[in-house]
Design an enzyme around this catalytic site. Structure first.
Site, PDB file in Angstrom:
ATOM      1  N   LYS A   1      32.437  37.966  47.102  1.00 53.26           N
ATOM      2  CA  LYS A   1      32.646  39.535  47.389  1.00 53.26           C
ATOM      3  C   LYS A   1      30.980  39.806  46.568  1.00 53.26           C
ATOM      4  O   LYS A   1      31.035  40.596  47.761  1.00 53.26           O
ATOM      5  CB  LYS A   1      33.714  40.317  45.377  1.00 53.26           C
ATOM      6  CG  LYS A   1      33.583  41.226  45.697  1.00 53.26           C
ATOM      7  CD  LYS A   1      34.821  41.656  45.187  1.00 53.26           C
ATOM      8  CE  LYS A   1      35.335  41.860  43.328  1.00 53.26           C
ATOM      9  NZ  LYS A   1      34.179  42.965  42.279  1.00 53.26           N
ATOM     10  N   SER A   2      30.383  39.486  45.895  1.00 52.43           N
ATOM     11  CA  SER A   2      29.298  40.285  45.258  1.00 52.43           C
ATOM     12  C   SER A   2      28.305  39.418  47.156  1.00 52.43           C
ATOM     13  O   SER A   2      27.655  40.452  47.328  1.00 52.43           O
ATOM     14  CB  SER A   2      28.540  38.765  44.679  1.00 52.43           C
ATOM     15  OG  SER A   2      29.313  38.977  43.358  1.00 52.43           O
TER      16      SER A   2
ATOM     17  N   ARG B   1      38.125  45.836  29.070  1.00 50.06           N
ATOM     18  CA  ARG B   1      38.628  45.108  29.870  1.00 50.06           C
ATOM     19  C   ARG B   1      39.232  43.857  28.135  1.00 50.06           C
ATOM     20  O   ARG B   1      39.801  43.770  27.968  1.00 50.06           O
ATOM     21  CB  ARG B   1      38.591  43.776  30.630  1.00 50.06           C
ATOM     22  CG  ARG B   1      38.230  43.760  31.815  1.00 50.06           C
ATOM     23  CD  ARG B   1      37.895  42.044  33.299  1.00 50.06           C
ATOM     24  NE  ARG B   1      38.050  42.529  34.295  1.00 50.06           N
ATOM     25  CZ  ARG B   1      37.000  42.667  35.055  1.00 50.06           C
ATOM     26  NH1 ARG B   1      35.947  42.020  34.982  1.00 50.06           N
ATOM     27  NH2 ARG B   1      37.572  43.328  36.337  1.00 50.06           N
TER      28      ARG B   1
ATOM     29  N   SER C   1      22.651  42.218  34.194  1.00 49.99           N
ATOM     30  CA  SER C   1      23.914  42.744  34.985  1.00 49.99           C
ATOM     31  C   SER C   1      22.765  43.097  36.316  1.00 49.99           C
ATOM     32  O   SER C   1      21.890  42.966  36.523  1.00 49.99           O
ATOM     33  CB  SER C   1      24.046  44.522  34.722  1.00 49.99           C
ATOM     34  OG  SER C   1      24.620  45.464  35.785  1.00 49.99           O
TER      35      SER C   1
ATOM     36  N   ARG D   1      41.938  41.710  38.023  1.00 53.77           N
ATOM     37  CA  ARG D   1      41.200  40.151  37.991  1.00 53.77           C
ATOM     38  C   ARG D   1      42.715  39.926  35.538  1.00 53.77           C
ATOM     39  O   ARG D   1      42.778  38.547  35.405  1.00 53.77           O
ATOM     40  CB  ARG D   1      39.976  40.119  37.204  1.00 53.77           C
ATOM     41  CG  ARG D   1      38.989  40.182  38.004  1.00 53.77           C
ATOM     42  CD  ARG D   1      37.881  39.594  38.275  1.00 53.77           C
ATOM     43  NE  ARG D   1      36.739  40.322  38.440  1.00 53.77           N
ATOM     44  CZ  ARG D   1      36.632  39.684  40.047  1.00 53.77           C
ATOM     45  NH1 ARG D   1      37.427  37.943  40.116  1.00 53.77           N
ATOM     46  NH2 ARG D   1      35.646  39.913  40.744  1.00 53.77           N
TER      47      ARG D   1
ATOM     48  N   GLN E   1      23.880  44.068  39.066  1.00 54.65           N
ATOM     49  CA  GLN E   1      24.379  45.239  40.065  1.00 54.65           C
ATOM     50  C   GLN E   1      22.961  45.630  39.458  1.00 54.65           C
ATOM     51  O   GLN E   1      22.480  46.844  39.972  1.00 54.65           O
ATOM     52  CB  GLN E   1      25.307  45.694  39.631  1.00 54.65           C
ATOM     53  CG  GLN E   1      26.876  45.529  39.564  1.00 54.65           C
ATOM     54  CD  GLN E   1      28.731  46.149  39.220  1.00 54.65           C
ATOM     55  OE1 GLN E   1      28.476  46.710  38.495  1.00 54.65           O
ATOM     56  NE2 GLN E   1      29.667  45.232  39.792  1.00 54.65           N
TER      57      GLN E   1
ATOM     58  N   ASP F   1      32.872  37.546  34.814  1.00 53.73           N
ATOM     59  CA  ASP F   1      34.110  37.795  35.571  1.00 53.73           C
ATOM     60  C   ASP F   1      35.682  37.329  35.626  1.00 53.73           C
ATOM     61  O   ASP F   1      36.876  36.907  35.779  1.00 53.73           O
ATOM     62  CB  ASP F   1      33.846  38.127  36.846  1.00 53.73           C
ATOM     63  CG  ASP F   1      33.324  39.167  37.615  1.00 53.73           C
ATOM     64  OD1 ASP F   1      33.050  40.040  36.656  1.00 53.73           O
ATOM     65  OD2 ASP F   1      32.362  39.490  38.470  1.00 53.73           O
TER      66      ASP F   1
HETATM   67  C1  S3P Z   1      29.166  41.981  40.309  1.00 53.84           C
HETATM   68  C2  S3P Z   1      28.142  41.920  38.687  1.00 53.84           C
HETATM   69  C3  S3P Z   1      29.167  42.146  37.851  1.00 53.84           C
HETATM   70  C4  S3P Z   1      30.299  41.411  38.478  1.00 53.84           C
HETATM   71  C5  S3P Z   1      30.614  42.116  39.281  1.00 53.84           C
HETATM   72  C6  S3P Z   1      29.996  41.600  40.645  1.00 53.84           C
HETATM   73  C7  S3P Z   1      28.052  42.076  41.622  1.00 53.84           C
HETATM   74  O1  S3P Z   1      28.777  43.197  37.564  1.00 53.84           O
HETATM   75  O2  S3P Z   1      30.791  41.944  37.221  1.00 53.84           O
HETATM   76  O3  S3P Z   1      32.169  41.743  39.625  1.00 53.84           O
HETATM   77  O4  S3P Z   1      28.571  41.334  42.383  1.00 53.84           O
HETATM   78  O5  S3P Z   1      26.516  42.010  41.346  1.00 53.84           O
HETATM   79  P1  S3P Z   1      27.572  44.072  35.648  1.00 53.84           P
HETATM   80  O6  S3P Z   1      26.321  43.758  37.505  1.00 53.84           O
HETATM   81  O7  S3P Z   1      28.035  44.613  35.616  1.00 53.84           O
HETATM   82  O8  S3P Z   1      27.729  42.180  35.122  1.00 53.84           O
END
Ligand code: S3P
Length: 418
Positions: free
Chosen positions: A13-14, A335, A156, A377, A158, A304
């Protein structure tokens, strides 16, 4: 159950989100093979189309082509659905565009914090209107950006990726310090595109030099999705399971070390690194589990996987402690609260102590009703727990698994040989 066979899981996914976003910035045609086709991946494709990129339909088994290079102001709000990654990475990408756009999402995403991203992007020069609350809907007005030197308050990926994408679209250097290493897919993809990005002593230094060029890559299977099948194999009575072509980027696989401490072996075979991301076959089977302590420093590498590890902990001897897992409160659901509540609902022992989660294992067949809060999840973790002989678990919204793992229930059925 008895497990067997050799299976694959859907694309990461990422990596899929990042590949789509970078392709939309590149002038020319990118080709993405093996990408995820789940609801979250579709959210990214949908918003990029709204911004003028030509993204072919996301279909299982089909290579996705993206013609990008020139984004245009969207006429309507950009609906990111349930996807935090879509929304946060898009904020970074839009920070360097000379137009404004409004982002929104479903009820879960509208509640999730965005100021951790908009605050540093505003330091760079982008402007935001969040109507006075830390969440969506949110309007971003991009423009000329300043270089950024920033210490991330949370580990993070993201947030980190949003800031790197802002550096890229604004053509300004970005220097970041992370409290702990989070998944590094963005860094790897930028390097694969020929950019210089240095990582030393907890610092990431990115000097974007030139526009991105089209991508051609094959997305590996998603480790986080594979973990649900691994969990089912560990809880099985007999057999052995192989999962092929799984991404094993070391910033994603900390759960394997936790499983090892809990008494479950996952062998890694056929390692390869075809597109800058490590890929391997994972082989596992049933194990007698014992409790462990998951330290806060391990959490970014298995964030995750906590729902799955928590349900496994409910079948382990003694107590498992997950330390410093407060970030779970701001995921697709709270969660932390839902894990404790649902584990208790199915007869296990789980308590929250500050930012820690303590799960004590037992032998009784889990029985009860699970509230997912629409969180994929949570749904998948408790579906796995429901494979134990004698279990009777009902899940209020099993279909939400399609956010990250289309066909999850069929995959789970396919590894059961008896
Ligand atoms: C992700 C980062 C994680 C993860 C999410 C996907 C990403 O979140 O929990 O499912 O693809 O960069 P955080 O950056 O908020 O930890």
């Amino acid at each position: 159950m008895i497990v067997g066979g050799s299976v694959r899981v859907p694309g990461d996914k990422s990596i899929t989100h990042r590949a789509l976003l970078l392709s939309a910035l590149a002038r020319g045609t990118s080709r993405i093979g093996g990408g995820l086709t789940s609801l979250d991946a579709r959210s990214t494709a949908r918003v990029l189309r709204r911004l003028g990129a030509e993204v072919s339909p996301l279909r299982q088994g089909a290579t996705v082509t993206v013609r990008g290079g020139r984004l245009a102001p969207p006429e309507l709000p950009l609906d990111c659905g349930n996807s935090g990654t879509t929304c946060r990475l898009l904020l970074g990408l839009l920070a360097g565009q000379r137009f404004s756009a409004t982002l929104t999402g479903d009820a879960s995403l509208r509640r999730r914090p965005m100021r951790r991203v908009t605050h540093p992007l505003a330091e760079m020069g982008a402007r935001f209107d969040d109507g006075g609350h830390d969440g969506l809907p949110l309007t971003v007005r991009g423009g000329r950006l300043q270089p950024l030197r920033w210490e991330l308050p949370v580990a993070s990926a993201q947030l980190k990726s949003a800031l790197l994408l802002a550096g890229l679209t604004g053509s300004v250097p970005v220097e970041l310090t992370e409290p702990a290493p989070s998944r590094d897919h963005t860094e790897r993809m930028l390097r694969a595109l020929g950019y210089t990005l240095e990582q030393r002593e907890g610092k990431i230094v990115f000097h974007p030099d030139g526009k991105p060029t089209p991508l051609a890559l094959q997305v590996p299977g998603d480790f986080s999705s594979a973990m649900f099948l691994i969990g089912a194999a560990i809880l099985a009575e007999r057999g052995s399971l192989r999962i092929e072509q799984v991404g094993v980027n070391p910033t994603r696989t900390a759960a394997l070390e936790v499983l090892r401490r809990m008494g479950a072996a996952v062998e890694i075979e056929n390692r390869d690194e075809p597109f800058g991301e490590p890929v391997a076959t994972l082989v596992t089977g049933p194990a007698e589990l014992r409790g462990t302590t998951v330290e806060g420093s391990e959490v970014p590498g298995l964030i995750d996987e906590i729902p799955l590890l928590a349900v496994l902990a409910s079948r382990a001897e003694r107590t498992t402690t997950f330390r410093d897992v407060g970030e779970l409160r701001v995921k697709e659901s709270d969660r932390l609260a839902l894990l404790a509540r649902n584990l208790t609902a199915v007869g296990a022992q789980a308590v929250i102590d500050g930012d820690n989660l303590l799960v004590t294992g037992g032998d009784a067949p889990p029985r009860g009703r699970v509230t997912t809060g629409g969180d994929h999840r949570i749904a998948m973790a408790f579906t796995v727990l429901g494979t134990i002989p004698g279990a009777r678990i009902t899940i209020d919204d099993p279909a939400c698994a399609a956010v990250s793992y289309p066909g999850f229930v069929d995959s789970l059925a396919s590894i059961r040989v008896a």
